[in-house]
Design a protein around this motif. Sequence first.
Motif, short mmCIF file in Angstrom:
data_model
loop_
_atom_site.label_atom_id
_atom_site.label_comp_id
_atom_site.label_asym_id
_atom_site.label_seq_id
_atom_site.Cartn_x
_atom_site.Cartn_y
_atom_site.Cartn_z
N ALA A 1 6.23 -3.23 11.51
CA ALA A 1 5.77 -1.84 11.48
C ALA A 1 6.92 -0.91 11.11
N ALA A 2 6.58 0.14 10.41
CA ALA A 2 7.58 1.15 10.02
C ALA A 2 6.92 2.51 10.06
N LYS A 3 7.73 3.53 10.38
CA LYS A 3 7.24 4.91 10.44
C LYS A 3 8.06 5.74 9.44
N VAL A 4 7.36 6.46 8.60
CA VAL A 4 8.00 7.32 7.60
C VAL A 4 7.65 8.77 7.91
N SER B 1 2.59 5.79 9.77
CA SER B 1 2.97 4.48 10.33
C SER B 1 2.18 3.39 9.63
N ALA B 2 2.87 2.39 9.15
CA ALA B 2 2.24 1.25 8.48
C ALA B 2 3.25 0.12 8.40
N SER B 3 2.78 -1.01 7.94
CA SER B 3 3.72 -2.12 7.78
C SER B 3 4.65 -1.83 6.61
N THR B 4 5.83 -2.43 6.66
CA THR B 4 6.83 -2.19 5.61
C THR B 4 6.28 -2.57 4.24
N ILE C 1 4.40 -0.94 -1.24
CA ILE C 1 3.37 -0.92 -2.27
C ILE C 1 2.98 0.52 -2.62
N ILE C 2 2.84 1.39 -1.57
CA ILE C 2 2.46 2.79 -1.80
C ILE C 2 3.54 3.51 -2.62
N VAL C 3 4.81 3.28 -2.25
CA VAL C 3 5.92 3.92 -2.97
C VAL C 3 5.93 3.47 -4.43
N PHE C 4 5.69 2.16 -4.65
CA PHE C 4 5.67 1.63 -6.00
C PHE C 4 4.55 2.26 -6.83
N VAL C 5 3.37 2.36 -6.21
CA VAL C 5 2.22 2.94 -6.92
C VAL C 5 2.47 4.41 -7.25
N LEU C 6 3.02 5.14 -6.24
CA LEU C 6 3.33 6.55 -6.51
C LEU C 6 4.35 6.71 -7.63
N GLY C 7 5.37 5.87 -7.64
CA GLY C 7 6.38 5.91 -8.71
C GLY C 7 5.76 5.61 -10.06
N LEU C 8 4.88 4.60 -10.06
CA LEU C 8 4.20 4.25 -11.31
C LEU C 8 3.32 5.39 -11.80
N LEU C 9 2.64 6.04 -10.84
CA LEU C 9 1.78 7.17 -11.19
C LEU C 9 2.59 8.34 -11.77
#
Length: 292
Positions: free
Chosen positions: A28-31, A40-43, A48-56
């Motif tokens: 678990a990680a909290k940003v 809060s979500a798993s690392t 994956i979210i950061v990668f998708v946002l960067g790709l977007l």
Amino acid sequence: MINKAIKIIAALVLIGLCLYVVTQNSAAAKVYLTPGWSISASTGVILIIVFVLGLLCATIVAAYFAVRAGLRERRLLRAEQERQAFFRTMLEARSLLAAGEWSKAEALWRKIAKRDPANTIAKVELSRSVEGGGDLKEALRIIDTARISDPSNVEVLFRAAELNLALGNRTAAVDNLALILYHLPSLKAARMARDLSEELGRLQDAFEYQEKVQSAGEEEALLKAAGTRLEFKKLLAEHSEPSDKGKKTAALKNFLKRYGDYAPALEHLATLEAENGKIEDSAQLLVRAAKA
């Protein structure tokens, strides 16, 4: 069919990689996005979210530049089409001018000049069309507007000189030729300026332009002939008083010694000798003049 299969396989591989990243990073990680707002979500999920946002974001930026490039290309294509149409119109106008269709040529050149007021060529050709139609004053007015926008253009200045000559404005023509010689050493302009100054009786200016003719590379025989003619006219101007007959006669004799048998000088001297009662000398001078 093959392309569709490749797309399905690529999608499955991408999903598999995402699941692999999530399972391998299950802690678990909290940003914190703001001091009071966090996620809060798993690392693995966060990655994956950061990668998708960067790709977007990269896709949006790429799309922005692609749209700009497309719009610029369309503008360039439209400008090229307009330029090609403009040149076609110019070619048509030149053809009409060459054929002597003055009014039709004038209409097209006016259209071109209105579309592009800075187009000096259009104004020069428009002046030729108007001149062909017989309106010299309007042709000169058009050239004067071209001179305002392009005062150092030699073609415009030559046209102005030609039109002023056609209208009998020799002084204005010389002024235009002087401007040409200021911007460009020209044998043609120097000759015209010299001859016009001579016709106007401005002998000092004529001698100055004679030097420019020499500098421009005039043929020796033509240069000598013009120089002799100018020197003769200078002599007559310097001895124009009736009381100068004796001095004029002596000056003419010296002139003939320097420049050889010049027919106008021989004729003038023959007239003076006849007036002085020297008929035989006058006859001999006239014989020499005829031979010359």
